[in-house]
Design a protein around this motif. Structure first.
Motif, PDB file in Angstrom:
ATOM      1  N   LEU A  53       0.836  -1.198   0.000  1.00 42.71           N
ATOM      2  CA  LEU A  53       0.000   0.000   0.000  1.00 42.71           C
ATOM      3  C   LEU A  53       0.875   1.253   0.000  1.00 42.71           C
ATOM      4  CD1 LEU A  53      -2.736   1.408   0.199  1.00 42.71           C
ATOM      5  CD2 LEU A  53      -2.647   1.089   2.680  1.00 42.71           C
ATOM      6  N   ILE A  54       1.887   1.253   0.869  1.00 48.01           N
ATOM      7  CA  ILE A  54       2.830   2.389   0.909  1.00 48.01           C
ATOM      8  C   ILE A  54       3.583   2.501  -0.406  1.00 48.01           C
ATOM      9  CG2 ILE A  54       4.891   3.297   2.046  1.00 48.01           C
ATOM     10  CD1 ILE A  54       3.922   1.878   4.606  1.00 48.01           C
ATOM     11  N   THR A  55       3.987   1.350  -0.951  1.00 49.22           N
ATOM     12  CA  THR A  55       4.731   1.350  -2.213  1.00 49.22           C
ATOM     13  C   THR A  55       3.895   1.914  -3.357  1.00 49.22           C
ATOM     14  OG1 THR A  55       5.951  -0.619  -1.478  1.00 49.22           O
ATOM     15  CG2 THR A  55       6.057  -0.074  -3.820  1.00 49.22           C
ATOM     16  N   CYS A  56       2.612   1.573  -3.381  1.00 44.96           N
ATOM     17  CA  CYS A  56       1.722   2.097  -4.425  1.00 44.96           C
ATOM     18  C   CYS A  56       1.625   3.617  -4.340  1.00 44.96           C
ATOM     19  CB  CYS A  56       0.335   1.472  -4.302  1.00 44.96           C
ATOM     20  SG  CYS A  56       0.222  -0.223  -4.915  1.00 44.96           S
ATOM     21  N   VAL A  57       1.524   4.139  -3.125  1.00 43.18           N
ATOM     22  CA  VAL A  57       1.473   5.595  -2.940  1.00 43.18           C
ATOM     23  C   VAL A  57       2.763   6.228  -3.460  1.00 43.18           C
ATOM     24  CG1 VAL A  57       1.388   7.457  -1.239  1.00 43.18           C
ATOM     25  CG2 VAL A  57      -0.084   5.444  -0.963  1.00 43.18           C
ATOM     26  N   ILE A  60       2.810   6.216  -7.245  1.00 44.38           N
ATOM     27  CA  ILE A  60       1.910   7.243  -7.793  1.00 44.38           C
ATOM     28  C   ILE A  60       2.584   8.608  -7.765  1.00 44.38           C
ATOM     29  CG2 ILE A  60      -0.227   8.524  -7.369  1.00 44.38           C
ATOM     30  CD1 ILE A  60      -1.481   5.876  -6.456  1.00 44.38           C
ATOM     31  N   VAL A  61       3.192   8.935  -6.634  1.00 45.46           N
ATOM     32  CA  VAL A  61       3.879  10.232  -6.498  1.00 45.46           C
ATOM     33  C   VAL A  61       5.008  10.346  -7.510  1.00 45.46           C
ATOM     34  CG1 VAL A  61       5.300  11.652  -4.973  1.00 45.46           C
ATOM     35  CG2 VAL A  61       3.281  10.494  -4.062  1.00 45.46           C
ATOM     36  N   LEU A 166      -3.844   2.747  -7.905  1.00 45.14           N
ATOM     37  CA  LEU A 166      -4.915   3.032  -6.946  1.00 45.14           C
ATOM     38  C   LEU A 166      -5.741   1.779  -6.662  1.00 45.14           C
ATOM     39  CD1 LEU A 166      -6.188   6.524  -8.155  1.00 45.14           C
ATOM     40  CD2 LEU A 166      -5.088   6.022  -5.956  1.00 45.14           C
ATOM     41  N   GLY A 169      -3.499  -0.646  -4.638  1.00 45.68           N
ATOM     42  CA  GLY A 169      -3.395  -0.138  -3.271  1.00 45.68           C
ATOM     43  C   GLY A 169      -4.680  -0.349  -2.485  1.00 45.68           C
TER      44      GLY A 169
END
Length: 223
Positions: A53-57, A60-61, A166, A169
């Motif tokens: 989940l953190i990796t997906c964020v 995205i950034v 998204l 995540g």
């Protein structure tokens, strides 16, 4: 691949725990050994879910940054996670050896007095810790760079990348909670043995358990 990487880390961590406390497993059947890893896998998935989940964020950034900066950040991010995770795993071994229970938030108070730490740890434990730390972090970081990062080729400039990330995540909520049950993940999810309490303890993921204990301690302080 990144998720499998962290599941492998969890497997090795649990295997280390079982081997380190092999005397406690005398009399265990093959079924009980199998259930330690099978039940523990549920909690391992939860930890993996948080990391992904953190990796997906992050991904995205970094869709708006260069590929080089993304690779550099992933290297640093993974190395830091490996160091912290390995410290928790090794700390959990020694906490269980000394006190008979998994590492929890009380260790923070314990570490405030370094004399207690140095006095309670023999030279053998320090040597084992340093060697284990180097082998685990070094080995997994090498694996990450050779098998994952070297083949990581993000297809940038595609708007649907963000949509996919998204969705992935968001899907991680399921393993984080331990499924679609009403109650969220807790240690009872991995308990299975009525005859061997140690088997239940071996199934617990030390990283999940430590972070959960810290969260509950913070909530108690806030109330």
């Amino acid at each position: 691949k990144y998720g499998i990487f962290w599941l492998l880390f969890a497997f090795v961590s649990r295997l280390l725990f079982v081997i380190y406390f092999s005397k406690n497993t005398i009399g265990f059947s093959f079924y009980e050994f199998w259930m330690i890893f099978r039940k523990g896998f549920i909690m391992d998935l939860s930890v993996m879910g948080y990391i992904l989940l953190i990796t997906c964020v992050i991904l995205i950034v970094f869709q708006f940054f260069s590929e080089k900066s993304l690779n550099s950040f992933l290297r640093i991010f993974t190395l830091i996670l490996l160091i912290i995770s390995t410290l928790i795993v090794l700390g959990d071994l020694f906490a269980f050896r000394a006190w008979g229970y998994h590492l929890d938030s009380s260790v923070v108070e314990y570490l405030k007095t370094p004399k207690n730490v140095t006095a309670s740890a023999s030279a053998g434990i320090w040597i084992f810790s340093v060697v284990a730390m180097a082998v685990i972090v070094g080995g997994f970081y090498w694996m990450f760079r050779k098998l994952i990062l070297s083949k990581f080729d993000p297809d940038k400039k595609q708007w649907w990348n963000i949509v996919v990330l998204l969705l992935i995540g968001g899907a991680m909520i399921v393993p984080i909670r331990g499924g679609v049950n009403v109650s969220p993940m807790n240690v009872s999810f991995v308990f299975f043995s009525k005859n061997h309490p140690f088997a239940n303890q071996a199934a617990i993921n030390p990283i999940w358990n430590f972070l959960s204990e810290v969260e509950h301690a913070n909530k108690r302080k806030a109330t």
